[in-house]
Design a protein around this motif. Sequence first.
Motif, PDB file in Angstrom:
ATOM      1  N   VAL A 217      -7.086  -8.718   7.477  1.00 23.50           N
ATOM      2  CA  VAL A 217      -6.511  -9.354   8.660  1.00 23.50           C
ATOM      3  C   VAL A 217      -6.393 -10.848   8.416  1.00 23.50           C
ATOM      4  CG1 VAL A 217      -6.762  -9.821  11.141  1.00 23.50           C
ATOM      5  CG2 VAL A 217      -7.524  -7.623  10.200  1.00 23.50           C
ATOM      6  N   ILE A 218      -5.260 -11.436   8.833  1.00 21.06           N
ATOM      7  CA  ILE A 218      -5.059 -12.879   8.756  1.00 21.06           C
ATOM      8  C   ILE A 218      -4.680 -13.393  10.137  1.00 21.06           C
ATOM      9  CG2 ILE A 218      -3.686 -14.760   7.773  1.00 21.06           C
ATOM     10  CD1 ILE A 218      -3.255 -13.071   5.284  1.00 21.06           C
ATOM     11  N   SER A 233      -1.007 -12.036   0.509  1.00 21.07           N
ATOM     12  CA  SER A 233      -2.473 -12.037   0.512  1.00 21.07           C
ATOM     13  C   SER A 233      -3.076 -10.871   1.269  1.00 21.07           C
ATOM     14  CB  SER A 233      -2.985 -13.351   1.122  1.00 21.07           C
ATOM     15  OG  SER A 233      -2.544 -14.458   0.363  1.00 21.07           O
ATOM     16  N   LEU A 234      -2.252 -10.055   1.933  1.00 21.85           N
ATOM     17  CA  LEU A 234      -2.769  -8.930   2.706  1.00 21.85           C
ATOM     18  C   LEU A 234      -2.985  -7.700   1.831  1.00 21.85           C
ATOM     19  CD1 LEU A 234      -0.689  -9.222   5.982  1.00 21.85           C
ATOM     20  CD2 LEU A 234      -3.186  -9.330   5.825  1.00 21.85           C
ATOM     21  N   SER A 235      -3.982  -6.930   2.195  1.00 19.81           N
ATOM     22  CA  SER A 235      -4.252  -5.665   1.515  1.00 19.81           C
ATOM     23  C   SER A 235      -3.302  -4.592   2.032  1.00 19.81           C
ATOM     24  CB  SER A 235      -5.692  -5.234   1.823  1.00 19.81           C
ATOM     25  OG  SER A 235      -5.814  -4.943   3.213  1.00 19.81           O
ATOM     26  N   ASP A 236      -3.351  -3.430   1.438  1.00 22.35           N
ATOM     27  CA  ASP A 236      -2.636  -2.282   1.997  1.00 22.35           C
ATOM     28  C   ASP A 236      -3.101  -2.066   3.445  1.00 22.35           C
ATOM     29  OD1 ASP A 236      -1.416  -1.930  -0.418  1.00 22.35           O
ATOM     30  OD2 ASP A 236      -2.596  -0.172  -1.010  1.00 22.35           O
ATOM     31  N   ASP A 237      -2.150  -1.782   4.332  1.00 24.32           N
ATOM     32  CA  ASP A 237      -2.436  -1.593   5.758  1.00 24.32           C
ATOM     33  C   ASP A 237      -2.997  -2.849   6.424  1.00 24.32           C
ATOM     34  OD1 ASP A 237      -1.748   1.288   5.980  1.00 24.32           O
ATOM     35  OD2 ASP A 237      -3.416   1.496   4.571  1.00 24.32           O
ATOM     36  N   GLY A 238      -2.695  -4.014   5.831  1.00 28.02           N
ATOM     37  CA  GLY A 238      -3.169  -5.271   6.387  1.00 28.02           C
ATOM     38  C   GLY A 238      -2.407  -5.682   7.636  1.00 28.02           C
ATOM     39  N   ARG A 239      -3.012  -6.600   8.398  1.00 27.39           N
ATOM     40  CA  ARG A 239      -2.427  -7.061   9.659  1.00 27.39           C
ATOM     41  C   ARG A 239      -2.345  -8.580   9.666  1.00 27.39           C
ATOM     42  NH1 ARG A 239      -6.513  -3.504   8.834  1.00 27.39           N
ATOM     43  NH2 ARG A 239      -7.860  -4.172  10.578  1.00 27.39           N
ATOM     44  N   VAL A 258       6.173  -5.682   2.861  1.00 28.52           N
ATOM     45  CA  VAL A 258       5.745  -5.159   4.157  1.00 28.52           C
ATOM     46  C   VAL A 258       5.814  -3.633   4.159  1.00 28.52           C
ATOM     47  CG1 VAL A 258       6.241  -5.132   6.632  1.00 28.52           C
ATOM     48  CG2 VAL A 258       6.472  -7.266   5.347  1.00 28.52           C
ATOM     49  N   MET A 259       6.889  -3.117   3.620  1.00 30.38           N
ATOM     50  CA  MET A 259       7.070  -1.674   3.578  1.00 30.38           C
ATOM     51  C   MET A 259       6.096  -1.008   2.609  1.00 30.38           C
ATOM     52  SD  MET A 259      10.538   0.490   2.721  1.00 30.38           S
ATOM     53  CE  MET A 259      10.562   0.017   0.986  1.00 30.38           C
ATOM     54  N   LEU A 260       6.002  -1.541   1.391  1.00 25.98           N
ATOM     55  CA  LEU A 260       5.189  -0.895   0.367  1.00 25.98           C
ATOM     56  C   LEU A 260       3.698  -0.943   0.703  1.00 25.98           C
ATOM     57  CD1 LEU A 260       6.989  -2.102  -2.886  1.00 25.98           C
ATOM     58  CD2 LEU A 260       7.152   0.141  -1.773  1.00 25.98           C
ATOM     59  N   LYS A 261       3.261  -2.022   1.358  1.00 29.16           N
ATOM     60  CA  LYS A 261       1.838  -2.150   1.699  1.00 29.16           C
ATOM     61  C   LYS A 261       1.521  -1.690   3.126  1.00 29.16           C
ATOM     62  CE  LYS A 261       1.018  -6.540   0.345  1.00 29.16           C
ATOM     63  NZ  LYS A 261       0.174  -7.692  -0.049  1.00 29.16           N
ATOM     64  N   ARG A 262       2.557  -1.224   3.841  1.00 32.18           N
ATOM     65  CA  ARG A 262       2.373  -0.708   5.206  1.00 32.18           C
ATOM     66  C   ARG A 262       1.745  -1.760   6.110  1.00 32.18           C
ATOM     67  NH1 ARG A 262       0.446   2.670   1.559  1.00 32.18           N
ATOM     68  NH2 ARG A 262      -1.713   2.183   2.150  1.00 32.18           N
ATOM     69  N   THR A 264       1.342  -4.649   9.117  1.00 31.40           N
ATOM     70  CA  THR A 264       1.671  -4.876  10.521  1.00 31.40           C
ATOM     71  C   THR A 264       1.770  -6.382  10.757  1.00 31.40           C
ATOM     72  OG1 THR A 264       0.520  -2.881  11.260  1.00 31.40           O
ATOM     73  CG2 THR A 264       0.911  -4.592  12.912  1.00 31.40           C
ATOM     74  N   LEU A 265       2.915  -6.827  11.267  1.00 30.27           N
ATOM     75  CA  LEU A 265       3.112  -8.232  11.610  1.00 30.27           C
ATOM     76  C   LEU A 265       3.168  -8.327  13.131  1.00 30.27           C
ATOM     77  CD1 LEU A 265       5.952  -9.218   9.080  1.00 30.27           C
ATOM     78  CD2 LEU A 265       3.488  -8.961   8.665  1.00 30.27           C
ATOM     79  N   THR A 266       2.309  -9.143  13.711  1.00 28.39           N
ATOM     80  CA  THR A 266       2.274  -9.259  15.161  1.00 28.39           C
ATOM     81  C   THR A 266       1.898 -10.684  15.549  1.00 28.39           C
ATOM     82  OG1 THR A 266       1.366  -8.281  17.194  1.00 28.39           O
ATOM     83  CG2 THR A 266      -0.148  -8.519  15.348  1.00 28.39           C
ATOM     84  N   GLY A 267       1.788 -10.914  16.846  1.00 29.74           N
ATOM     85  CA  GLY A 267       1.444 -12.233  17.350  1.00 29.74           C
ATOM     86  C   GLY A 267       1.494 -12.210  18.861  1.00 29.74           C
TER      87      GLY A 267
END
Length: 332
Positions: A217-218, A233-239, A258-262, A264-267
């Motif tokens: 998570v970042i 810098s995010l892991s697989d399934d990172g947020r 984004v697609m390959l590591k699945r 989630t981008l939010t805010g």
Amino acid sequence: MSLPTSMKAIAINGAGGPEVLTPTDMPIPVVKAGEVLIKVVAAGVNRPDILQRQGNYPAPKGHSELPGLEVSGTVAALGDGATRFALGDPVMALVPGGGYAEYVAVSELSCIAKPDAISFVEAAAIPETFFTVWHNVFERGHLKSGEKFLVHGGTGGIGVTAIQLAKAFGATVFTTVGSEEKCEAARALGANIAINYRTHDFAEVIKSETAGKGVNVILDVVGGDYIEKNIRSLSDDGRLVNIAFQNGSKATVDFMRVMLKRLTLTGSTLRIRSPEVKGEIARAIAEKVVPLIVSGKIKIPLDGTYPMARAADAHTRMESSAHIGKIVLIVA
């Protein structure tokens, strides 16, 4: 309780630098149904206050145009149907504006009872950052114990809160800051890895420290060219959770990652959310976080306090980015 008809406040006299913050006298707010009127003791200073002063973050329609998003004080009046607090109760509150004043009206749902163990100055430094971090890191970012977490700006108000909360709930904490002094301060708050962004590329450090796996998570307040680095810098399934864009909200991004590591981008932004939403966050903080503050497990680092009349000096200090921890105005 007899109330005055007017109060001292800090108004924004046209968009501009700290000098446009102007002491003024004005009528005290009208208390609506479901609201409480707070006699303010102290008010926190935050980056959104600076954006509002610059003309880039207007108050929500129908709310006070005075700056100030968090206060502590005592309940001075109750609106129709407000039953959670009694007159004289000490509280801290997230407000949609109007905090730089002797009185502010706010939904009772956005208030939290102030424990005796927390001073009014400390209490004024809690709501804006703790509501923001709790909602975005734990409710939107779904940070879990055992995961790796990165927060940018580790010694600002959001950063010192995020480091401690993430650590308290079992995460390994990474942060970026702008000096070796701030690295030491971040580590003292619980950061496992503090990265001086002036001398190191945070994405490369994270890659090295996580054996190429990245963080889960970042929480980002920077934006700009950090957006693409965050995704790397995010892991697989990172947020990735964005709550501000100090370097701008536009970036060139390879969405294949984004697609390959699945990912989630939010805010989010809390100022425009309903009292009911803020009330749910307030209840979570009262239940899960306030006991940690009372016990001393989570601290409220203060950079300094200023009399309300010197709000311009407080803004100058914040804009220098030299501060470590929260800046608070003393109102009463």
